[in-house]
Design a protein around this motif. Structure first.
Motif, mmCIF file in Angstrom:
data_model
loop_
_atom_site.group_PDB
_atom_site.id
_atom_site.type_symbol
_atom_site.label_atom_id
_atom_site.label_comp_id
_atom_site.label_asym_id
_atom_site.label_seq_id
_atom_site.Cartn_x
_atom_site.Cartn_y
_atom_site.Cartn_z
ATOM 1 N N ARG A 110 59.785 8.757 -40.110
ATOM 2 C CA ARG A 110 58.710 9.405 -39.378
ATOM 3 C C ARG A 110 57.558 9.676 -40.344
ATOM 4 N NH1 ARG A 110 63.192 11.892 -38.462
ATOM 5 N NH2 ARG A 110 62.661 13.830 -39.509
ATOM 6 N N LEU A 111 56.370 9.413 -39.861
ATOM 7 C CA LEU A 111 55.164 9.662 -40.654
ATOM 8 C C LEU A 111 54.431 10.832 -40.023
ATOM 9 C CD1 LEU A 111 53.674 6.123 -41.291
ATOM 10 C CD2 LEU A 111 54.038 7.822 -43.048
ATOM 11 N N THR A 112 54.197 11.868 -40.803
ATOM 12 C CA THR A 112 53.464 12.997 -40.228
ATOM 13 C C THR A 112 52.202 13.258 -41.036
ATOM 14 O OG1 THR A 112 54.814 14.501 -41.524
ATOM 15 C CG2 THR A 112 55.486 14.159 -39.265
ATOM 16 N N VAL A 113 51.222 13.810 -40.376
ATOM 17 C CA VAL A 113 49.937 14.123 -40.984
ATOM 18 C C VAL A 113 49.724 15.616 -40.843
ATOM 19 C CG1 VAL A 113 47.474 13.637 -40.939
ATOM 20 C CG2 VAL A 113 49.077 11.896 -40.190
ATOM 21 N N ARG A 114 49.347 16.254 -41.924
ATOM 22 C CA ARG A 114 49.144 17.697 -41.882
ATOM 23 C C ARG A 114 47.835 18.045 -42.562
ATOM 24 N NH1 ARG A 114 53.594 19.514 -44.610
ATOM 25 N NH2 ARG A 114 54.941 19.043 -42.851
ATOM 26 N N ARG A 115 47.084 18.936 -41.919
ATOM 27 C CA ARG A 115 45.831 19.385 -42.515
ATOM 28 C C ARG A 115 45.992 20.801 -43.057
ATOM 29 N NH1 ARG A 115 41.682 16.070 -41.437
ATOM 30 N NH2 ARG A 115 42.186 14.484 -39.897
ATOM 31 N N PHE A 116 45.191 21.150 -44.010
ATOM 32 C CA PHE A 116 45.261 22.490 -44.576
ATOM 33 C C PHE A 116 43.995 23.257 -44.250
ATOM 34 C CE2 PHE A 116 47.783 19.712 -47.263
ATOM 35 C CZ PHE A 116 49.003 20.355 -47.190
ATOM 36 N N ASP A 117 44.157 24.501 -43.874
ATOM 37 C CA ASP A 117 42.998 25.303 -43.497
ATOM 38 C C ASP A 117 42.148 25.645 -44.713
ATOM 39 O OD1 ASP A 117 43.740 25.280 -40.893
ATOM 40 O OD2 ASP A 117 44.869 27.162 -40.995
ATOM 41 N N HIS A 118 42.819 25.893 -45.842
ATOM 42 C CA HIS A 118 42.065 26.376 -46.989
ATOM 43 C C HIS A 118 41.410 25.251 -47.793
ATOM 44 C CE1 HIS A 118 46.168 25.561 -48.357
ATOM 45 N NE2 HIS A 118 45.585 25.176 -49.455
ATOM 46 N N ALA A 119 41.824 24.030 -47.573
ATOM 47 C CA ALA A 119 41.244 22.929 -48.335
ATOM 48 C C ALA A 119 40.671 21.900 -47.368
ATOM 49 C CB ALA A 119 42.299 22.291 -49.231
ATOM 50 N N MET A 120 39.380 21.940 -47.190
ATOM 51 C CA MET A 120 38.710 21.014 -46.281
ATOM 52 C C MET A 120 38.953 19.575 -46.735
ATOM 53 S SD MET A 120 37.061 22.565 -43.877
ATOM 54 C CE MET A 120 35.656 21.563 -43.403
ATOM 55 N N ASN A 121 39.156 18.714 -45.772
ATOM 56 C CA ASN A 121 39.309 17.270 -46.008
ATOM 57 C C ASN A 121 40.591 16.889 -46.735
ATOM 58 O OD1 ASN A 121 36.872 16.836 -44.802
ATOM 59 N ND2 ASN A 121 35.735 16.834 -46.718
ATOM 60 N N ALA A 122 41.412 17.862 -47.152
ATOM 61 C CA ALA A 122 42.672 17.514 -47.798
ATOM 62 C C ALA A 122 43.725 17.318 -46.711
ATOM 63 C CB ALA A 122 43.101 18.606 -48.758
ATOM 64 N N VAL A 123 44.343 16.163 -46.709
ATOM 65 C CA VAL A 123 45.314 15.839 -45.675
ATOM 66 C C VAL A 123 46.593 15.386 -46.360
ATOM 67 C CG1 VAL A 123 45.677 14.542 -43.550
ATOM 68 C CG2 VAL A 123 43.365 14.957 -44.350
ATOM 69 N N GLU A 124 47.714 15.944 -45.925
ATOM 70 C CA GLU A 124 48.985 15.522 -46.498
ATOM 71 C C GLU A 124 49.681 14.559 -45.552
ATOM 72 O OE1 GLU A 124 52.225 18.275 -46.702
ATOM 73 O OE2 GLU A 124 53.162 17.214 -48.373
ATOM 74 N N PHE A 125 50.100 13.438 -46.071
ATOM 75 C CA PHE A 125 50.865 12.460 -45.311
ATOM 76 C C PHE A 125 52.288 12.470 -45.834
ATOM 77 C CE2 PHE A 125 47.529 10.244 -43.001
ATOM 78 C CZ PHE A 125 46.416 10.746 -43.634
ATOM 79 N N THR A 126 53.234 12.607 -44.929
ATOM 80 C CA THR A 126 54.631 12.693 -45.325
ATOM 81 C C THR A 126 55.450 11.644 -44.598
ATOM 82 O OG1 THR A 126 54.270 15.065 -45.370
ATOM 83 C CG2 THR A 126 56.524 14.314 -45.680
ATOM 84 N N ALA A 127 56.319 10.978 -45.345
ATOM 85 C CA ALA A 127 57.277 10.052 -44.748
ATOM 86 C C ALA A 127 58.662 10.615 -44.998
ATOM 87 C CB ALA A 127 57.145 8.670 -45.374
ATOM 88 N N ILE A 128 59.492 10.612 -43.965
ATOM 89 C CA ILE A 128 60.853 11.110 -44.119
ATOM 90 C C ILE A 128 61.793 10.216 -43.323
ATOM 91 C CG2 ILE A 128 60.568 12.787 -42.230
ATOM 92 C CD1 ILE A 128 62.390 14.669 -43.914
ATOM 93 N N GLY A 129 62.969 9.987 -43.873
ATOM 94 C CA GLY A 129 63.931 9.138 -43.168
ATOM 95 C C GLY A 129 65.306 9.249 -43.802
ATOM 96 N N THR A 130 66.275 8.537 -43.262
ATOM 97 C CA THR A 130 67.628 8.548 -43.794
ATOM 98 C C THR A 130 67.930 7.212 -44.465
ATOM 99 O OG1 THR A 130 68.372 10.063 -42.081
ATOM 100 C CG2 THR A 130 70.062 8.784 -43.201
ATOM 101 N N ALA A 131 68.280 7.288 -45.754
ATOM 102 C CA ALA A 131 68.598 6.058 -46.498
ATOM 103 C C ALA A 131 70.013 5.622 -46.148
ATOM 104 C CB ALA A 131 68.477 6.322 -47.989
#
Lengths: 275, 286
Positions: A110-131
């Motif tokens: 799953r790929l998720t995108v998260r924004r941060f309120d305190h840091a404009m334009n900073a976006v975290e992209f996370t990949a998670i899965g089962t190996a």
């Protein structure tokens, strides 16, 4: 992308500890676990990868030179590429963790995108899965990645197909509409072929890239496509018009065929999932 | 499947990945789940490309002065849906497909801005391996899922096209106020509202029927009626009837005969439900 650092040292330590402990954890359901075992794989642990990027729309063209009456569609190539590269980076880091675990693939990515309120334009992209791994099989140059769950993996393998990678296609365009269109649409119900055309072009750019990525991995097709069109109006600095930025994201699991199985006779089943 | 066979499955799959061969054809893209993909292939179809069509339309706000059909809105919305589906069909024809399965039309009324409605049609273009669905003309369109198309072909029918009928009904503010206030004096039903909604829905279904007859269909399967509320200078309701027109196929039904099964795992819908609420026992001395 090769110059980008791999997973952080703390993540690698966690993965190595997991590998040496001989036990594993995952977010698999019991049904998925049974399905994965039924096709000869075993889970080896949860793997993740993430990247924080500064992403902002840039390169919006000036509409001063646009011919009147013609919509002006410009690709925001750098922005689109950044959106693609950051996802790829998160996936690569997750794949590195899977390699550390001696795995052959990752399912349920799953790929998720998260924004941060305190840091404009900073976006975290996370990949998670089962190996998952197949004991005794030689290591692959890169583990296969699949956004499908464990049950779908089993069905896919029985149908003679194996996931090979997550194909990503992203494109963003800016469309400037001349006021000719705005005026017409203020007088009558009209099909806005200028906007429809822009939507068609951003989509075809993204789908073309998705297809190209799948082909590059030697895949025969893509399943489980997840498509998303984002649209937001932006003011035009020169004219009193509504411009739009369009962003199309497509993610799918690329699959390769290794067998053409004979159609099995239908048999009664007791479903393991609750769909 | 025995344990040995399934063990081979993983090994053979990994062998394919270890030595990637570049396929001759461009990879297919599809909007199908794994279940659907397997069934579509078993039905003798192969996915070619995920196809889409878009139509953005601006619908003007006109004051709703009387209750009845808003012809301009019906026309605009129907035409937009039609254009989106035709756009999708054209893309499918361009890649040499024989049909499009799982067609759905999504509507968005917000993201483009005020008064702009977006209609997106998407589906999976498929090619018939046996040639049984080759019509020579335009590719067929169907809103049935992969499972639905498999069942339809197995039953000896073939899909023709997606058929639609629309009706947008305006309710004037004055009428709705009068109807609602009448409630205090009379019964519980709002008879005028029942009548208006039924008329609009019937009209949408009838228009869909006209489309089905135009393609000389034997019938329409999987019909759904979508109902949506709008505010275009008043209260408006949109009714869209949507289904897949079908005809008897030239080929005899193949595959397993349909059988009635009693499912052991899924909850079956019940005509009536009895719920027992158990109240916690109360101590007498409390």
């Amino acid at each position: 992308m090769s110059a980008a650092p791999g997973p952080p040292e703390s993540a690698l330590r966690r993965v190595r500890r997991q590998r040496d402990s001989g036990t594993w954890n995952s977010d698999l359901s019991v049904g998925e676990l049974a399905a994965i075992h039924s096709v000869g794989f075993a889970p080896a642990g949860q793997v993740t990868g993430s990247a924080v990027y500064r992403i902002a729309v840039q390169g919006i063209p000036s509409c001063g030179t646009a011919p009147r009456g013609q919509p002006l569609v410009t690709e925001l190539a750098a922005y689109g590429r950044a959106l693609h590269d950051v996802r790829r980076l998160a996936l690569d880091r997750m794949a590195r963790e899977a390699i550390e675990l001696g795995c052959h693939g990752v399912v349920g990515v799953r790929l998720t995108v998260r924004r941060f309120d305190h840091a404009m334009n900073a976006v975290e992209f996370t990949a998670i899965g089962t190996a998952i791994r197949r004991a005794g099989a030689a290591a692959l140059p890169a583990p296969f990645l699949s956004a499908l769950d464990g049950a779908d993996l089993a069905k896919l393998l029985r149908a003679g197909m194996v996931p090979c990678r997550l194909a990503i296609g992203i494109a963003a365009v800016h469309v400037h509409t001349t006021n000719l269109w705005e005026e017409t649409s203020r007088r009558a119900d009209v099909a806005r072929t200028d906007l429809s055309g822009a939507a068609a072009s951003v989509r075809s750019l993204a789908m073309g890239r998705l297809s190209e990525e799948a082909r590059g991995a030697g895949a025969d097709g893509c399943v489980g496509s997840r498509l998303h069109l984002d649209v937001w109006p932006v003011p035009c600095g020169i004219h009193r018009d509504r411009d739009h930025v369009l962003q199309f994201t497509a993610v799918a699991t690329a699959v390769a065929r290794f067998d053409t199985p004979a159609p099995p006779a239908p048999e009664p089943v007791v479903s393991l999932d609750d769909r | 499947m025995s344990g040995r066979d399934s063990a081979d499955l993983a090994v053979r799959a990994l062998r394919r990945l270890a030595a990637p061969i570049s396929p001759r054809r461009a990879p297919f893209t599809c909007d199908l789940s794994v279940d659907e993909l397997v069934l579509v292939e078993r039905a003798g179809l192969e996915p070619v490309k995920l196809v889409m069509g878009t139509c953005v339309v601006s619908v003007l706000r006109r004051p709703i002065s009387r209750t009845g059909e808003l012809r301009h809105a019906t026309n605009a919305i129907y035409r937009a849906r039609r254009l989106a589906v035709e756009d999708l069909r054209r893309e499918a024809a361009g890649v040499g497909a024989h049909g499009v399965v799982g067609v759905r039309v999504e509507v968005d009324e917000e993201r483009w801005g005020e008064d702009l409605h977006e209609f997106v049609a998407l589906g999976t273009a498929v090619r018939s391996r046996t040639g049984s669905l080759r019509t020579g003309g335009a590719p067929f369109t169907s809103h049935l899922s992969g499972q639905g198309v498999h069942a339809l072909l197995a039953a000896g029918y073939r899909p023709l096209s997606l058929v639609m009928g629309a009706a947008v009904w305006g309710v004037s503010r004055w009428d709705s106020a009068a109807w609602l206030s009448a409630r205090r004096r009379r019964r519980v039903e709002y008879p005028e509202m029942t009548r208006e909604i039924a008329t609009a829905r019937e009209l949408a279904i009838r228009r869909m029927g006209v489309e089905a007859r135009a393609v000389r269909a034997a019938g329409v399967v999987g019909m759904t009626i979508e109902q949506r509320s709008h505010t275009w200078g008043g209260d408006a309701m949109e009714f869209v009837a949507l289904g897949t027109a079908i005809r008897s196929g030239d080929v005899r039904p193949s595959g397993p005969r349909p059988r009635a099964v009693v499912s052991l795992d899924a909850a079956s819908p019940r005509a009536a439900e009895i719920r027992v609420d158990v109240e916690p026992l109360r101590r007498l001395d409390n």
